[in-house]
Design an enzyme around this catalytic site. Sequence first.
Site, PDB file in Angstrom:
ATOM      1  N   GLU A  94      -5.208  -8.437  -0.862  1.00  0.00           N
ATOM      2  CA  GLU A  94      -5.950  -8.432   0.275  1.00  0.00           C
ATOM      3  C   GLU A  94      -7.261  -7.933  -0.124  1.00  0.00           C
ATOM      4  O   GLU A  94      -7.479  -7.198  -1.292  1.00  0.00           O
ATOM      5  CB  GLU A  94      -5.495  -7.025   1.205  1.00  0.00           C
ATOM      6  N   GLU A 154       0.781  -1.222  -0.130  1.00  0.00           N
ATOM      7  CA  GLU A 154       0.110  -0.177  -0.026  1.00  0.00           C
ATOM      8  C   GLU A 154       0.862   1.267   0.027  1.00  0.00           C
ATOM      9  O   GLU A 154       0.809   2.042   0.952  1.00  0.00           O
ATOM     10  CB  GLU A 154      -1.022  -0.181   1.077  1.00  0.00           C
TER      11      GLU A 154
HETATM   12  C1  PNW Z   1      -5.003  -1.954   4.458  1.00  0.00           C
HETATM   13  N1  PNW Z   1      -7.795   3.552   5.073  1.00  0.00           N
HETATM   14  O1  PNW Z   1      -4.629  -0.940   5.393  1.00  0.00           O
HETATM   15  C2  PNW Z   1      -3.692  -2.863   5.211  1.00  0.00           C
HETATM   16  O2  PNW Z   1      -2.884  -3.055   4.189  1.00  0.00           O
HETATM   17  C3  PNW Z   1      -3.831  -3.571   6.244  1.00  0.00           C
HETATM   18  O3  PNW Z   1      -2.675  -3.511   7.175  1.00  0.00           O
HETATM   19  C4  PNW Z   1      -5.017  -3.445   7.011  1.00  0.00           C
HETATM   20  O4  PNW Z   1      -5.181  -4.072   8.135  1.00  0.00           O
HETATM   21  C5  PNW Z   1      -6.292  -3.488   6.145  1.00  0.00           C
HETATM   22  O5  PNW Z   1      -6.273  -2.827   4.968  1.00  0.00           O
HETATM   23  C6  PNW Z   1      -7.578  -3.379   6.639  1.00  0.00           C
HETATM   24  O6  PNW Z   1      -7.714  -1.926   7.195  1.00  0.00           O
HETATM   25  C7  PNW Z   1      -5.643   0.261   5.428  1.00  0.00           C
HETATM   26  O7  PNW Z   1      -8.384   4.308   6.144  1.00  0.00           O
HETATM   27  C8  PNW Z   1      -5.903   1.002   6.403  1.00  0.00           C
HETATM   28  O8  PNW Z   1      -8.162   4.199   4.066  1.00  0.00           O
HETATM   29  C9  PNW Z   1      -6.741   2.004   6.421  1.00  0.00           C
HETATM   30  C10 PNW Z   1      -6.995   2.407   5.022  1.00  0.00           C
HETATM   31  C11 PNW Z   1      -6.900   1.662   3.993  1.00  0.00           C
HETATM   32  C12 PNW Z   1      -5.831   0.631   4.178  1.00  0.00           C
END
Ligand code: PNW
Length: 457
Positions: free
Chosen positions: A364, A172
């Site tokens: 994911e 990400e």
């Molecule tokens: C992803 N947002 O994170 C990550 O790759 C993981 O580590 C995480 O646990 C998973 O998605 C679920 O959230 C994100 O706020 C965390 O936009 C937050 C955001 C996006 C992706």
Amino acid sequence: TTADGGPAARSFPDGFLWGTATAAYQIEGAVDEDGRGPSIWDTFVRTPGKMLVDATADVACDHYHRYPEDVRLMKELGATAYRFSISWPRIFPDGTGTPNPKGIDFYSRLVDQLLAAGIAPFATLYHWDLPQALQDRGGWTSRETPEAFGAYAAHVAEQLGDRVGHFFTINEFSNLVDSGYATGILAPGLQLPAQQVNQVRHHAVLGHGLAVQAIRAHGRPGIKVGPADNSNICVPVIDTPENVRAAETAMRETNAGLITVMLEGRYTDAYLEAAGADAPAFTDADLAVIGSPLDFVGVNIYQTNFYVRASDDVATHPLGYEVLPFQPSHPHFASWHHVSPESIYWGPRLIQSVWDPAEIYITENGCAATDELVDGAVADTARVMFLRSYLGELQRATAEGARVKGYFHWSVIDNFEWIAGYLNRYGLHHVDFDTQVRTPKLSAEYFRQVTRTNAVV
Ligand code: PNW
């Protein structure tokens, strides 16, 4: 339906990989064990005002000690692949210098355990846990960090590349760059001016390219490598040829500083024009590294980012697409993303039509829910609905020829959900964070049926 009136086949291609995904800091705990150095997340969780809820990942799921049990849970799901991340500060406690052999030992044992269970290991090199020592010298604002990342990647490939066949570079990119250095909602929690943010973005993709080259140079022949990006997924709001073309342009331009430059080896004109005087400093040699050939595109897909349609009003939409805002009433899951199953159809389809990568992985996909344990069980009907609707759309993509080779569900167990601590549960298994007891949810049973039949059920 089929000719005999039965249900239409909803199968995935033969050999499709079914897996789950995790990240080191979110599950391992054991932050002071076996020579691990501190990461920016150890600092961030202790910085007042940063976390939404008071929590650390000092223990998390205690996976560092319980990994044999967790691999067993994956085997019971019928999983054939597992995406985990390697903690850079376990391997290089100071970010650079002398590697810590005990750090690699843990992942070596994990990999052996996975292989013995018939589960293919897919390793992510960077899932946000930068060694604090590197942050103290500027983190990703400094060119030292991508260079150190390349050296770390080379060491991991030497140590694990005999048994790990697939590596992801960075997880990400936009969360590393924009959430880390612009909005500051994730570690290291900075709010820097645009030029520095653009430079961080450039260093992130440069680090990716250096890692790609290091893995090829130090891993076994045939080793495969790609990113695990959260590219913006642009969906044609109504499926017409004009809107599909508009969505293709939107895919390239809204991802221009990240997946586009990784796949094309150049920044788009519109990206550089929009950045103007704040454009990153870079060389042609950098672009050649950033554009290093990839074996696959890995993409985390939770939601549609932009609904788009074609526009021929060049004054307001010079790139030929218009973005439609989400309606306030658009349904949401318990955490940050919209319900938008079409994203996992259009994502692979448009990535393939725009860039034509050899392979695509969904690195994911998942959803958060409240998931309370009632009488020893979690009836997470919302997650079952989520899986059925998203997997239905993914199956449609593969049936139409998208070269998606595997799917990793986030996650196998509830874990440390960054600033939300342990509030948002994403697991197919419930974790009691007092006792560390894992309990399969209803969605685990659903996922088992999917892996058993290789079809949407
Ligand atoms: C992803 N947002 O994170 C990550 O790759 C993981 O580590 C995480 O646990 C998973 O998605 C679920 O959230 C994100 O706020 C965390 O936009 C937050 C955001 C996006 C992706």
